[in-house]
Design a protein around this motif. Structure first.
Motif, PDB file in Angstrom:
ATOM      1  N   PRO A   1       0.804  -1.225   0.000  1.00 47.53           N
ATOM      2  CA  PRO A   1       0.000   0.000   0.000  1.00 47.53           C
ATOM      3  C   PRO A   1       0.838   1.277   0.000  1.00 47.53           C
ATOM      4  O   PRO A   1       0.516   2.228  -0.727  1.00 47.53           O
ATOM      5  CB  PRO A   1      -0.825  -0.127   1.296  1.00 47.53           C
ATOM      6  CG  PRO A   1      -0.934  -1.603   1.518  1.00 47.53           C
ATOM      7  CD  PRO A   1       0.364  -2.178   1.045  1.00 47.53           C
ATOM      8  N   GLU A   2       1.885   1.304   0.807  1.00 50.15           N
ATOM      9  CA  GLU A   2       2.695   2.524   0.886  1.00 50.15           C
ATOM     10  C   GLU A   2       3.393   2.814  -0.447  1.00 50.15           C
ATOM     11  O   GLU A   2       3.455   3.961  -0.905  1.00 50.15           O
ATOM     12  CB  GLU A   2       3.745   2.412   1.995  1.00 50.15           C
ATOM     13  CG  GLU A   2       3.176   2.355   3.412  1.00 50.15           C
ATOM     14  CD  GLU A   2       2.599   0.994   3.775  1.00 50.15           C
ATOM     15  OE1 GLU A   2       1.933   0.881   4.832  1.00 50.15           O
ATOM     16  OE2 GLU A   2       2.812   0.034   2.991  1.00 50.15           O
ATOM     17  N   VAL A   3       3.932   1.752  -1.060  1.00 46.65           N
ATOM     18  CA  VAL A   3       4.636   1.924  -2.335  1.00 46.65           C
ATOM     19  C   VAL A   3       3.655   2.281  -3.445  1.00 46.65           C
ATOM     20  O   VAL A   3       3.881   3.220  -4.219  1.00 46.65           O
ATOM     21  CB  VAL A   3       5.422   0.648  -2.705  1.00 46.65           C
ATOM     22  CG1 VAL A   3       6.089   0.806  -4.074  1.00 46.65           C
ATOM     23  CG2 VAL A   3       6.458   0.341  -1.647  1.00 46.65           C
ATOM     24  N   GLY A   4       2.553   1.524  -3.526  1.00 46.84           N
ATOM     25  CA  GLY A   4       1.552   1.805  -4.541  1.00 46.84           C
ATOM     26  C   GLY A   4       0.965   3.199  -4.386  1.00 46.84           C
ATOM     27  O   GLY A   4       0.740   3.903  -5.382  1.00 46.84           O
ATOM     28  N   GLY A   5       0.723   3.615  -3.149  1.00 40.73           N
ATOM     29  CA  GLY A   5       0.192   4.955  -2.904  1.00 40.73           C
ATOM     30  C   GLY A   5       1.151   6.037  -3.358  1.00 40.73           C
ATOM     31  O   GLY A   5       0.745   7.025  -3.984  1.00 40.73           O
TER      32      GLY A   5
END
Length: 263
Positions: free
Chosen positions: A220-224
């Protein structure tokens, strides 16, 4: 013995012309709202235009390689823009289209075989790798031209939303392709400048580079962070809303509510 490309080797393929014709006709249908389902017309327009951009991406690699010294690209059919001539049509065309349908992201392709031994000079090797994603950058600029030129007056809303979503695909493809990850064009840009030892150590990772990138995007952090960067680029190009374009594209979910979509 490989010879220089002939006129026949450079002739544009009827397959590509057919795809371009679908793009033109479906784009007209979106503009005029000719189709009973605007979403279906957007789907055809964006999908065919995306395939056109993929063909141009691979053509740019091949054309640059030709000028770099690899005359074999003509005999392989790469200069005809025919997607069926790629070494891996599945990787270059089918999978990118599937990823657009599933999640609205521009999957990097990459399936033209370049005889690197024919090319002399590190700069030429780097330029061959960079030519593909630079084509996506140019395509994104063309798609967003009405926005950053302030020429959207009189352009139907669905057509603008379709252009915004198509621009998203080009921006995501360009960013992902330029990542310096083995197997992607970004690594191909820097590879000629790396030592032989490093290249040998990294070479086994090339088949898994793209899988690694998409695995990271599921975090989630990377995709966000990735989509925040994409949104920032699109806003810089004047596109504030590509998500409505995605809603139109996924016509099987129903066209967006006309009450909240500008004409």
């Amino acid at each position: 013995m490989t010879t220089a490309p002939t006129r026949r080797d450079r002739r544009i393929s009827p397959v590509f012309l057919g795809i371009a014709a679908v793009t033109a006709v479906s784009g007209w249908a979106v503009w005029t709202r000719f189709s009973a389902s605007t979403g279906f017309a957007v789907f055809l327009f964006v999908t065919s235009a995306w395939v056109v951009s993929l063909c141009l991406h691979e053509y740019a690699h091949a054309r640059t390689a030709l000028h770099g010294g690899d005359i074999s690209v003509g005999a392989r059919g790469y200069l005809t823009l025919n997607p069926l001539k790629y070494t891996h049509p599945l990787l270059s065309i089918v999978l990118p289209v599937i990823f657009v349908v599933m999640g609205g992201i521009g999957l990097p392709g990459g399936a033209v075989y370049i005889e690197r031994g024919r090319v002399r000079g590190r700069w030429k090797h780097s330029l061959i790798s960079a030519a593909g994603p630079l084509t996506n950058v140019l395509f994104a600029l063309v798609c967003t031209a009405p926005f950053w030129l302030g020429a959207t007056d009189g352009v139907p809303g669905p057509f603008l939303y379709a252009l915004g979503f198509l621009a998203l695909l080009q921006v995501t493809a360009a960013i992902l392709n330029f990542l310096p990850v083995p197997g992607l064009d970004g690594y191909g840009v820097i590879e000629p400048w790396l030592s032989y030892k490093i290249r040998r150590q990294v070479e086994p990772l090339a088949p898994f580079g793209l899988l690694l990138v998409f695995a990271l995007l599921w975090i989630p952090e990377v995709g966000g962070a990735f989509f925040d960067a994409v949104d920032a680029v699109l806003r810089g190009l004047g596109v504030d809303d590509w998500r409505t374009g995605l809603e139109y594209y996924r016509f099987w979910d129903g066209d967006p509510d006309p009450a909240r979509v500008s004409p």
